[in-house]
Structures are given as structure tokens and as C-alpha cells.
Design a protein around this motif. Structure first.
Motif, PDB file in Angstrom:
ATOM      1  N   SER A  99       0.843  -1.207   0.000  1.00  0.00           N
ATOM      2  CA  SER A  99       0.000   0.000   0.000  1.00  0.00           C
ATOM      3  C   SER A  99       0.875   1.252   0.000  1.00  0.00           C
ATOM      4  O   SER A  99       0.557   2.256  -0.657  1.00  0.00           O
ATOM      5  CB  SER A  99      -0.926  -0.004   1.220  1.00  0.00           C
ATOM      6  OG  SER A  99      -1.930  -0.982   1.085  1.00  0.00           O
ATOM      7  N   GLU A 136       0.747   4.039  -2.881  1.00  0.00           N
ATOM      8  CA  GLU A 136       0.454   5.441  -2.566  1.00  0.00           C
ATOM      9  C   GLU A 136       1.602   6.352  -3.005  1.00  0.00           C
ATOM     10  O   GLU A 136       1.382   7.461  -3.498  1.00  0.00           O
ATOM     11  CB  GLU A 136       0.177   5.597  -1.070  1.00  0.00           C
ATOM     12  CG  GLU A 136      -0.555   6.876  -0.716  1.00  0.00           C
ATOM     13  CD  GLU A 136      -1.078   6.885   0.706  1.00  0.00           C
ATOM     14  OE1 GLU A 136      -1.817   7.832   1.032  1.00  0.00           O
ATOM     15  OE2 GLU A 136      -0.753   5.981   1.491  1.00  0.00           O
ATOM     16  N   LYS A 142      -4.718   6.778  -5.048  1.00  0.00           N
ATOM     17  CA  LYS A 142      -5.574   7.430  -4.065  1.00  0.00           C
ATOM     18  C   LYS A 142      -6.085   6.384  -3.070  1.00  0.00           C
ATOM     19  O   LYS A 142      -6.073   5.188  -3.345  1.00  0.00           O
ATOM     20  CB  LYS A 142      -6.754   8.115  -4.757  1.00  0.00           C
ATOM     21  CG  LYS A 142      -6.321   9.221  -5.718  1.00  0.00           C
ATOM     22  CD  LYS A 142      -7.525   9.830  -6.425  1.00  0.00           C
ATOM     23  CE  LYS A 142      -7.087  10.909  -7.404  1.00  0.00           C
ATOM     24  NZ  LYS A 142      -8.240  11.495  -8.143  1.00  0.00           N
ATOM     25  N   ILE A 143      -6.566   6.874  -1.909  1.00  0.00           N
ATOM     26  CA  ILE A 143      -7.001   5.973  -0.843  1.00  0.00           C
ATOM     27  C   ILE A 143      -8.046   4.969  -1.331  1.00  0.00           C
ATOM     28  O   ILE A 143      -7.950   3.773  -1.072  1.00  0.00           O
ATOM     29  CB  ILE A 143      -7.584   6.785   0.347  1.00  0.00           C
ATOM     30  CG1 ILE A 143      -6.470   7.504   1.100  1.00  0.00           C
ATOM     31  CG2 ILE A 143      -8.335   5.859   1.312  1.00  0.00           C
ATOM     32  CD1 ILE A 143      -5.517   6.580   1.820  1.00  0.00           C
ATOM     33  N   ILE A 156      -6.644   2.021  -3.653  1.00  0.00           N
ATOM     34  CA  ILE A 156      -5.685   1.030  -3.169  1.00  0.00           C
ATOM     35  C   ILE A 156      -6.278  -0.374  -3.079  1.00  0.00           C
ATOM     36  O   ILE A 156      -5.643  -1.348  -3.499  1.00  0.00           O
ATOM     37  CB  ILE A 156      -5.082   1.483  -1.824  1.00  0.00           C
ATOM     38  CG1 ILE A 156      -4.139   2.660  -2.072  1.00  0.00           C
ATOM     39  CG2 ILE A 156      -4.325   0.342  -1.144  1.00  0.00           C
ATOM     40  CD1 ILE A 156      -3.551   3.256  -0.815  1.00  0.00           C
ATOM     41  N   GLN A 192      -2.711   3.507   6.160  1.00  0.00           N
ATOM     42  CA  GLN A 192      -3.481   4.727   5.990  1.00  0.00           C
ATOM     43  C   GLN A 192      -4.194   5.122   7.287  1.00  0.00           C
ATOM     44  O   GLN A 192      -4.303   6.314   7.607  1.00  0.00           O
ATOM     45  CB  GLN A 192      -4.509   4.552   4.862  1.00  0.00           C
ATOM     46  CG  GLN A 192      -3.908   4.514   3.468  1.00  0.00           C
ATOM     47  CD  GLN A 192      -3.094   3.253   3.210  1.00  0.00           C
ATOM     48  OE1 GLN A 192      -3.441   2.168   3.674  1.00  0.00           O
ATOM     49  NE2 GLN A 192      -2.002   3.398   2.493  1.00  0.00           N
ATOM     50  N   THR A 240       2.707  11.773   1.387  1.00  0.00           N
ATOM     51  CA  THR A 240       3.612  10.623   1.295  1.00  0.00           C
ATOM     52  C   THR A 240       5.082  11.026   1.189  1.00  0.00           C
ATOM     53  O   THR A 240       5.962  10.182   1.355  1.00  0.00           O
ATOM     54  CB  THR A 240       3.247   9.756   0.078  1.00  0.00           C
ATOM     55  OG1 THR A 240       3.379  10.525  -1.118  1.00  0.00           O
ATOM     56  CG2 THR A 240       1.836   9.220   0.194  1.00  0.00           C
ATOM     57  N   THR A 244      -1.351  12.891   5.317  1.00  0.00           N
ATOM     58  CA  THR A 244      -1.537  12.089   4.100  1.00  0.00           C
ATOM     59  C   THR A 244      -0.465  12.405   3.065  1.00  0.00           C
ATOM     60  O   THR A 244      -0.531  11.919   1.940  1.00  0.00           O
ATOM     61  CB  THR A 244      -2.922  12.365   3.473  1.00  0.00           C
ATOM     62  OG1 THR A 244      -3.038  13.764   3.191  1.00  0.00           O
ATOM     63  CG2 THR A 244      -4.049  11.947   4.419  1.00  0.00           C
TER      64      THR A 244
END
Length: 506
Positions: free
Chosen positions: A33, A37, A42-43, A46, A332, A344, A342
Motif C-alpha cells: 500500500s 500510494e 488514491k485511498i 488502493i 493509511q 507521502t 496524508t
């Protein structure tokens, strides 16, 4: 004629390959994950990128099981598959952290997980092949120990590289940090070497010996209906009806998804139902024409699962739905819910992601530590009660993360998750192995994996949609859903009838 009891070190050697398998699997679970990312996912995207893992397992494990039941080479029955899978997995582990784009990373995950499945599936059957029934709980516990140990080291490697060896855990946008890259390189080497140890340090019973063991066994193994070559009109009609039902349900829901413009990832689950339904229909028509081949046998044996296996299937479904929720969303959930970021590329995010590796290390370490304790508890209170308690401890642990605001306190929930993980890796297989015929051990262990990967497909297709639509893209709620699912799985364990006797060790 009976199988001889193996010594502790013989069981150790036959399970040692799982050290490398889980080493690689842990790197995949803890970092995929993060890689996705970093490469721009995007969340809510995933989960669908993870779909490669369960789909490859769904297809590969029963096929590998079917063929390994019918294989005999100079390396034996199961060991050739260990070796081929290890070589391919090691190559994929070197490629994964060097993926230049998101789609290459997703494709590499598919190859890597497929290769891990090629190695992993025959290991379950290996225990059933080589151990007498009273030693199988010990055998699966030994596998749990190596799974936990390999996962501990695999999960903590990125953290160690950064905090002990000074390797950077940050990089430019779209670039995987060096700490993750070197972890994957080490994983590729360990995977191959540990599997080679099992390949060259163990032996297998010949097909003729296994047939003799099966003939001598007087225990009812629920295999009275496990002969797909015995064609009955009612059985063929049942297969046809099931195929038609799956096709209709899958087609209808897919149409509703299209009409209501719902998330496109939902198509995967329901088009999969259509595909499975069509396979059942084709198999039923071939059987009507007296056609017997690998395809008809696989599809018919799937229909004729033993009763114990059917009940355990529901336990597995909800257990692995919970696990997949955790693997997808823990990074996350921790970065957002605990660390409040958020970004990264930030140090805060990457420190949080490294802490997730530590948390995964903790639960895997606990799994390794309690692996040999669970058979002792099971001998006292029974396998079902042991599995129930373990799953409930894991479910409570996942739910409790919502109420924690300090990163150090996150270690406590992982203790419960580790106990559940150790039990999931051993108790269901110990209950199942006594209900399977030796001639189909590999195949049914592969089919049993359906109820590991189907919940993963469900999680990958609906979790992103649910979290986005109902929980405002807050991934912490995925862990709560997983916790409830794991507790429910524990309660379903009480439905399983099991009379397996347990021998700890001489």
C-alpha cells in the motif's frame, strides 16, 4: 501400514521453507500500500490494486493442488512446486520496489503473489502427506512459528534499515525509499534459500505408499462422496442449477451497478460470479456427455466438499476478510488517524509507515511466540474453543485502534491480532486435514484457499466503495469492520464438528 511419527527436527525441516515464504509475504503486506500510494494511488483506489493477490490465489492454488496430487519426480510430489514458486517469487521481490509506475507495481504484485501461491499451497498438503494425524496440529503449529518468525523480520526490515543502519526512508515524489528497496532485496534471497533448505532436507512418501496408508485407514474421513468419476443425475443437475443461479445473480447485480453508475471495482466481484457460474454449467454439460478430465474433476470436487470443510469455509471467510481489511488499511489508518498526515513525501508520513512495519512485526512475533502454546490449550479445551478465543482477541484488538491516540499504545491491539493470526494459520488446517482423503489432499487444501482469497476479493472490491461512501474516506473504519468480522468468525467456529486428537510431542 501407518505413517511413522517424525522427530522434532524432521518437522522443523519440512516447515522451514515457510520462513522465506512469509518473509516475502510480510514485505508485500506491510509495504505494498505504501508503494502504491507513493506511486500516486488514491485511498479509495488502493483496495482494487490489491485485487491481484486474491485473484491469483483463487486460480492457482486449486490447480497447483490438483497437479501436485498427480506429480511424482526425482524431487518428489510437492517439492518441485516449492522450488519453482521460490525462484519466481525471489525475482519479483527484486523488481517490485523498482517499479517506475503504478501499473507496473500492480502487475508485479500479481506475478509475485501468484508465485508465492505456487510455493505456499503444496506446503499445507505437505504436512497432511507426511505426518500421522495426531502430529498434524504440531506440524501446522510449526508452520505458524516459521510464518511468524519470517514475518517479524520481513515486517521490521524497513524500520531497521532506517533506524539502525541509517538508510533513508524518504525519497523524491514517485520514488520508493532505499530502506524499502533493500528490504525487498534481502527478502528475495531469504525466500529462495529457506525453500531450498526444505527441498533438500526432506523426503516424501511415494504415491503407492500414500495409497496404502489411505487403504489402511479405518477412520471416516467424509470422503464417501468425493469420487467425481461416479456420475449421478442428481449431482449433475445440482451443478447445473448452481451454475445458472450464480450466472443470473452475477449478471443481474452487474446490470444494477451499471444502471446506477456505482464504483466500477464492484464489477470484479459479480462478473466473477458470472464466470464461476458459466464454469459450473460447462462442467455439468461435459459430465452429461461422460467427459472426464482435469477440468470436470476440479469443478465437481469443488461441489462435493466434505461437511467439515463447508463449515470451516465460513470461519475462514470472515477471518480473512478481517485480515485483508487490516493489511490494506493499517498504514493509511495510522498515518491519518494517529499521525494526522496524508503527505507521502513527508518525514511524518514515512515515520508513521515505518511504525506500521513495527506493529506488523509485533503481531507476527506474538504469532511465533504462541504457535506452540495453542496446541497445548487446544488439548485442554478443544480446537474450536481455542480458535474462538483467539479470533475474538484479534477482533477486539482491531476495533480498539479507533480509541487509541498514542503510537506506543498501538502495540497492545497487535498482541490480540498476533494470537488470532497464529490460530488462523494452524487450527483450521488441523481441523480440516483429518476430513480429507490422502489422494486429494493437495487439491482440497487448494480449494480451501478459496475461502482465504474470496473474502480478499470481496474486501478489495467493496471496502474502497464503503469507506468512501459511508465513512468520508477515513480508513480507520475499515479496521473496525475487520474487527467485527473476526469476532463473528470466532462464533462460527462453534458450528464445526471436529474430533481431531492432538499429540503435542513425545
Amino acid at each position: 501400514m501407518e505413517k511413522r511419527k517424525l522427530s522434532f527436527w524432521e518437522i522443523w525441516n519440512m516447515s522451514f521453507g515457510f520462513l522465506g515464504i512469509q518473509f516475502g509475504f510480510a514485505l508485500q503486506n506491510a509495504n505494498t500500500s505504501r508503494i502504491f500510494e507513493t506511486l500516486g494511488a488514491k485511498i479509495d483506489e488502493i483496495p482494487i490494486l490489491w485485487i491481484a493477490a486474491p485473484v491469483s490465489g483463487l486460480i492457482i492454488q486449486p490447480v497447483i493442488g490438483y497437479f501436485s496430487d498427480r506429480t511424482w519426480t526425482r524431487l518428489g510430489r510437492r517439492r518441485p512446486y516449492f522450488l519453482i514458486g521460490a525462484i519466481l517469487s525471489s525475482i519479483a521481490l527484486f523488481i517490485m520496489p523498482n517499479s517506475p509506475t503504478l501499473w507496473i507495481a500492480a502487475g508485479t504484485l500479481w506475478i509475485m503473489d501468484a508465485s508465492i501461491n505456487v510455493s505456499m499451497e503444496p506446503f499445507r498438503a505437505f504436512v497432511g502427506d507426511n505426518l500421522p494425524e495426531k502430529q498434524r496440529t504440531l506440524g501446522f503449529a510449526m508452520q505458524s512459528f516459521f510464518i511468524g518468525t519470517g514475518a517479524v523480520v520481513g515486517s521490521v526490515l524497513p524500520y531497521l534499515f532506517t533506524n539502525v543502519f541509517g538508510v533513508s526512508n524518504t525519497a523524491a515524489e514517485g520514488i520508493i525509499p532505499d530502506s524499502v528497496k533493500w528490504s525487498f532485496y534481502i527478502g528475495g534471497v531469504v525466500f529462495l534459500l529457506s525453500v531450498l533448505w526444505t527441498v533438500f532436507k526432506t523426503t516424501e512418501y511415494t504415491p503407492e505408499q500414500l495409497e496404502a496408508f489411505e487403504a489402511e485407514s479405518k477412520k471416516d474421513k467424509e470422503n464417501v462422496i468425493l469420487n467425481p468419476e461416479t456420475e449421478s443425475v442428481s449431482n449433475i443437475k445440482k451443478q447445473l442449477s448452481l451454475g445458472a443461479l450464480l450466472t443470473i445473480i452475477g449478471g443481474l447485480v452487474s446490470f444494477l451497478i451499471f444502471e446506477n453508475s456505482l464504483a466500477k471495482e464492484l464489477y470484479i466481484l459479480f462478473i466473477g460470479l458470472v464466470f464461476m457460474g458459466i464454469l459450473f454449467i460447462i462442467a455439468s454439460q461435459l459430465r452429461t456427455q461422460k467427459v472426464h478430465n482435469g477440468f470436470t474433476i476440479i469443478m465437481t470436487d469443488l461441489l462435493n466438499m466434505p461437511a467439515t470443510m463447508k463449515k470451516l469455509a465460513w470461519v475462514q471467510f470472515f477471518s480473512w476478510f478481517a485480515l485483508f481489511s487490516m493489511w490494506i488499511y493499517t498504514t493509511q489508518a495510522v498515518t491519518q488517524h494517529i499521525f494526522g498526515t496524508t503527505d507521502t513525501t513527508s518525514k511524518v508520513y514515512n515515520d508513521a509507515a515505518d511504525w506500521v512495519s513495527v506493529l506488523f512485526t509485533v503481531y507476527n512475533g506474538i504469532a511465533a511466540a504462541v504457535a506452540f502454546l495453542l496446541p497445548i490449550i487446544a488439548k485442554k479445551v478443544g480446537i474450536r474453543a481455542t480458535h474462538l478465543l483467539a479470533l475474538c482477541s484479534g477482533g477486539v484488538g482491531l476495533i480498539s485502534i479507533y480509541f487509541i491516540g498514542d503510537k506506543q499504545m498501538l502495540i497492545l491491539p497487535m498482541l490480540g491480532v498476533g494470537i488470532a493470526w497464529a490460530s488462523i494459520l494452524s487450527m483450521p488446517y488441523a481441523m480440516l486435514s483429518g476430513a480429507l482423503p490422502a489422494a486429494k489432499m493437495g487439491y482440497y487444501m487448494g480449494v480451501f484457499n478459496f475461502f482465504v482469497v474470496i473474502p480478499q476479493i470481496v474486501a478489495a472490491t467493496i471496502l474502497g466503495f464503503v469507506i468512501k461512501q459511508f465513512f468520508h474516506n477515513e480508513p480507520i473504519y475499515a479496521l473496525i469492520i475487520g474487527g467485527v468480522s473476526m469476532i463473528f468468525a470466532g462464533l462460527l467456529t462453534l458450528r464445526v464438528n471436529n474430533r481431531t486428537k492432538i499429540e503435542i510431542h513425545e
